[in-house]
Design an enzyme around this catalytic site. Structure first.
Site, PDB file in Angstrom:
ATOM      1  N   THR A   1     -22.840  21.819   1.620  1.00  0.00           N
ATOM      2  CA  THR A   1     -23.850  23.044   1.045  1.00  0.00           C
ATOM      3  C   THR A   1     -25.094  21.935   1.420  1.00  0.00           C
ATOM      4  O   THR A   1     -25.065  20.895   1.143  1.00  0.00           O
ATOM      5  CB  THR A   1     -23.757  23.302  -0.434  1.00  0.00           C
ATOM      6  OG1 THR A   1     -23.950  22.151  -1.313  1.00  0.00           O
ATOM      7  CG2 THR A   1     -22.450  23.919  -0.444  1.00  0.00           C
TER       8      THR A   1
ATOM      9  N   ASN B   1     -35.790  66.736  25.455  1.00  0.00           N
ATOM     10  CA  ASN B   1     -35.961  66.172  24.128  1.00  0.00           C
ATOM     11  C   ASN B   1     -34.693  66.349  23.425  1.00  0.00           C
ATOM     12  O   ASN B   1     -34.109  65.184  22.922  1.00  0.00           O
ATOM     13  CB  ASN B   1     -37.119  66.880  23.205  1.00  0.00           C
ATOM     14  CG  ASN B   1     -38.263  66.705  24.066  1.00  0.00           C
ATOM     15  OD1 ASN B   1     -38.415  65.940  24.984  1.00  0.00           O
ATOM     16  ND2 ASN B   1     -39.387  67.350  23.412  1.00  0.00           N
TER      17      ASN B   1
ATOM     18  N   SER C   1     -27.298  17.506  32.468  1.00  0.00           N
ATOM     19  CA  SER C   1     -28.645  17.259  32.430  1.00  0.00           C
ATOM     20  C   SER C   1     -29.068  16.806  33.964  1.00  0.00           C
ATOM     21  O   SER C   1     -28.195  16.190  34.542  1.00  0.00           O
ATOM     22  CB  SER C   1     -28.992  16.304  31.509  1.00  0.00           C
ATOM     23  OG  SER C   1     -30.310  15.523  32.117  1.00  0.00           O
TER      24      SER C   1
ATOM     25  N   LYS D   1     -34.333  53.269  24.684  1.00  0.00           N
ATOM     26  CA  LYS D   1     -33.329  53.174  25.568  1.00  0.00           C
ATOM     27  C   LYS D   1     -33.219  51.386  25.921  1.00  0.00           C
ATOM     28  O   LYS D   1     -32.359  50.843  26.049  1.00  0.00           O
ATOM     29  CB  LYS D   1     -33.074  53.850  26.542  1.00  0.00           C
ATOM     30  CG  LYS D   1     -32.552  55.251  26.027  1.00  0.00           C
ATOM     31  CD  LYS D   1     -32.427  56.402  27.103  1.00  0.00           C
ATOM     32  CE  LYS D   1     -33.920  56.642  27.626  1.00  0.00           C
ATOM     33  NZ  LYS D   1     -34.743  57.430  26.461  1.00  0.00           N
TER      34      LYS D   1
ATOM     35  N   GLU E   1     -25.878  27.016  22.453  1.00  0.00           N
ATOM     36  CA  GLU E   1     -27.258  27.118  22.150  1.00  0.00           C
ATOM     37  C   GLU E   1     -27.792  28.635  22.635  1.00  0.00           C
ATOM     38  O   GLU E   1     -28.672  29.207  22.327  1.00  0.00           O
ATOM     39  CB  GLU E   1     -28.157  26.066  23.201  1.00  0.00           C
ATOM     40  CG  GLU E   1     -27.848  24.685  22.303  1.00  0.00           C
ATOM     41  CD  GLU E   1     -28.630  23.713  23.224  1.00  0.00           C
ATOM     42  OE1 GLU E   1     -29.292  23.075  22.905  1.00  0.00           O
ATOM     43  OE2 GLU E   1     -27.889  23.491  24.501  1.00  0.00           O
TER      44      GLU E   1
END
Ligand code: ARG
Length: 484
Positions: free
Chosen positions: A170, A125, A291, A339, A304
């Site tokens: 914006t 531990n 593609s 982990k 992406e």
């Protein structure tokens, strides 16, 4: 007794059950409880922690100098073997559960009783909590190099194309003119803030080693000694918290999630800029894909995926928080799952930073294309309102005046405010109850090229702000190159 075999494996040496069988006897249970798949990558940290612990044990005379020599020899041999053989190291045994037990078993095989003494005053531990601190520290330096490369790439690009005038947005609607460099430095600053967060969160190490399973030890362990051997300046102050906490992992994952969030926003912006509709940038062929059906396509898949991998990174943070949330104080086996998530987040962000640096280095800004559209959207409207303010018109009134002028342009089919006559400006002023303050110099405040030269507030997105930031970033880059 039948000898151990794949169908009848030896019981785990640390399980003492009535039946003589244990969790190794059911292969599913053995696999289920094992973390070897992902905690193997802690082997150097585990060995480092064990050597520090063994040196401390010798220092307080719980083991002899000969024991220590044997332990160090054995652990160093094991490290070289794993360095060489990786996953093929024969010491990896799923029935031994994890990296800690595999290395200890191999050590005992090599050194006998000396190896059997290594775990004195220690539990897995505090061992695993220590390994994690060491891993976070080491990986911090690795990921830091990746931030550096991306920072350098942004500065390099800004140096080349930073002066180009472009619209800002914006609500994704045209706002005010800015220069490309200002936007590039916005991404850069976001990344440096992420890195600052990571640095803050990873640089306050405390050593959990010596906290044992939960309550510490009745042996005279010198925890400062082992911490110092690990180059950690402080020891944890509560053995329950030290063994129950995965705050180090959560903090790390949070900083990684913030990095991912900013990389994702940048990726989205550039995906839009690379579209035919915008055409502001052209991505290098290396970082687009075709593609399988449409022969003409060049898709921005790398960007992406930078955006998409954010899902995994956020997921890792959420998983870590959720793993911890229902646990009583003290170690629970749930914590073993930590982990897998922190490694997954780290690996994904490292890849994204590397990929981002390459994309930034190779992307072209299409100055002509950006210029062609600059007259659209009345980007200079706010500048015009500020011109009127300099002539004594209250801002709220000047806002109204310019609103009317924009409307007039739309009605007349004018794309630019600068097509209006001086009389038009003054008529709009008197219309709104203001004096006719417009003079010939009004035209110096119109047109995106003029506007970006006029911004003067600190940190502005025009030419002066960009030049200032470029200087600062270059200085910082120079400083980073200096040896400490
Ligand atoms: N592999 C375990 C982990 O990663 C080590 C700790 C096991 N401790 C225990 N008491 N069973 O958390």
């Amino acid at each position: 007794m039948t000898p151990p075999s794949p169908s009848n494996p030896a019981p785990k040496p640390w399980e003492h059950t009535k039946s003589g069988q244990g969790s190794a006897a059911d292969p599913l249970a053995a696999r289920f409880v094992s973390s070897l798949d992902y905690d193997k990558r802690l082997y150097t940290h585990d060995i480092q922690g064990s050597i520090a612990h063994a040196r401390m044990l010798e220092h307080v005379k719980l083991i002899t100098a000969d024991d220590l020599k044997e332990i160090e020899r054995g652990l160093n041999e094991i490290k070289s073997e794993i360095d060489e053989q990786g996953d093929a190291w024969p010491g990896w045994k799923v029935e031994l559960e994890d990296v800690h037990m595999c290395i200890e078993a191999a050590l005992i095989e090599k050194t006998g009783d000396a190896g059997r003494k290594l775990h004195t005053g220690r539990s897995r531990n505090d061992q695993v909590a220590t390994d994690l601190v060491l891993w976070v520290n080491e990986s911090y330096w690795e990921i830091n190099k990746k931030y550096d490369a991306l920072v350098e790439a942004f500065i390099g690009l800004a140096d080349c194309v930073g002066h180009i005038v472009m619209p800002s947005y914006t609500h994704l609607q045209r706002a005010q003119p800015i220069v490309v460099g200002a936007e590039l430095f916005a991404w850069l600053e976001s990344l440096c803030e992420c890195r600052r967060r990571l640095t803050m969160l990873t640089h306050e190490d405390v050593s959990p080693l010596g906290s044992g399973a939960i309550a510490g030890s009745s042996l005279p362990l010198d925890r400062e000694f082992s911490a110092e051997a690990l180059d950690i300046s402080a020891v944890s102050t509560n053995s329950l918290y030290a063994t129950a906490s995965r705050d180090v992992a959560v903090d790390y994952a949070y900083s990684l999630a913030m990095t991912s969030m900013w990389l994702s926003r940048w990726a989205e912006q550039w995906i839009i800029y690379a579209s035919t509709e915008f055409g502001f940038i052209t991505l290098d062929d290396l970082y687009t894909t075709g593609s399988s059906m449409m022969p003409q396509k060049q898709n921005p898949d790398m960007l992406e995926l930078i955006r998409g991998k954010t899902g995994l990174v956020y997921g890792s943070l959420m998983a870590l928080l959720t793993v911890c949330k229902g646990l009583t104080i003290g170690y629970n086996r749930d914590l073993q799952e930590d982990k897998r998530h922190v490694f997954a987040a780290y690996d994904a962000v490292c890849d994204c930073l590397d990929m981002a640096a390459r994309i930034v280095k190779t992307t072209k800004f299409n100055e002509d294309r950006i210029k062609q559209g600059l007259d659209k959207g009345f980007l200079d409207a706010t500048s015009l309102a500020e011109y009127l303010v300099t002539k004594g018109v209250p801002f709220r009134t000047s806002h109204q005046v310019v609103g009317k002028l924009v409307q007039q342009c739309r009605d007349k089919g004018f794309e630019k405010l600068s097509l209006l006559k001086l009389d038009d400006f003054n008529a709009a002023c008197t219309d709104s109850g203001s004096k006719p303050v417009a003079e010939q110099d009004i035209y110096d405040w119109l047109g995106p090229e003029n506007v970006v030269k006029r911004y003067q507030s600190a940190g502005n997105a025009g030419l002066s702000g960009f030049q200032e930031q470029l200087k600062t970033w270059k200085e910082r880059l120079g400083e980073a190159d200096q040896p400490e």
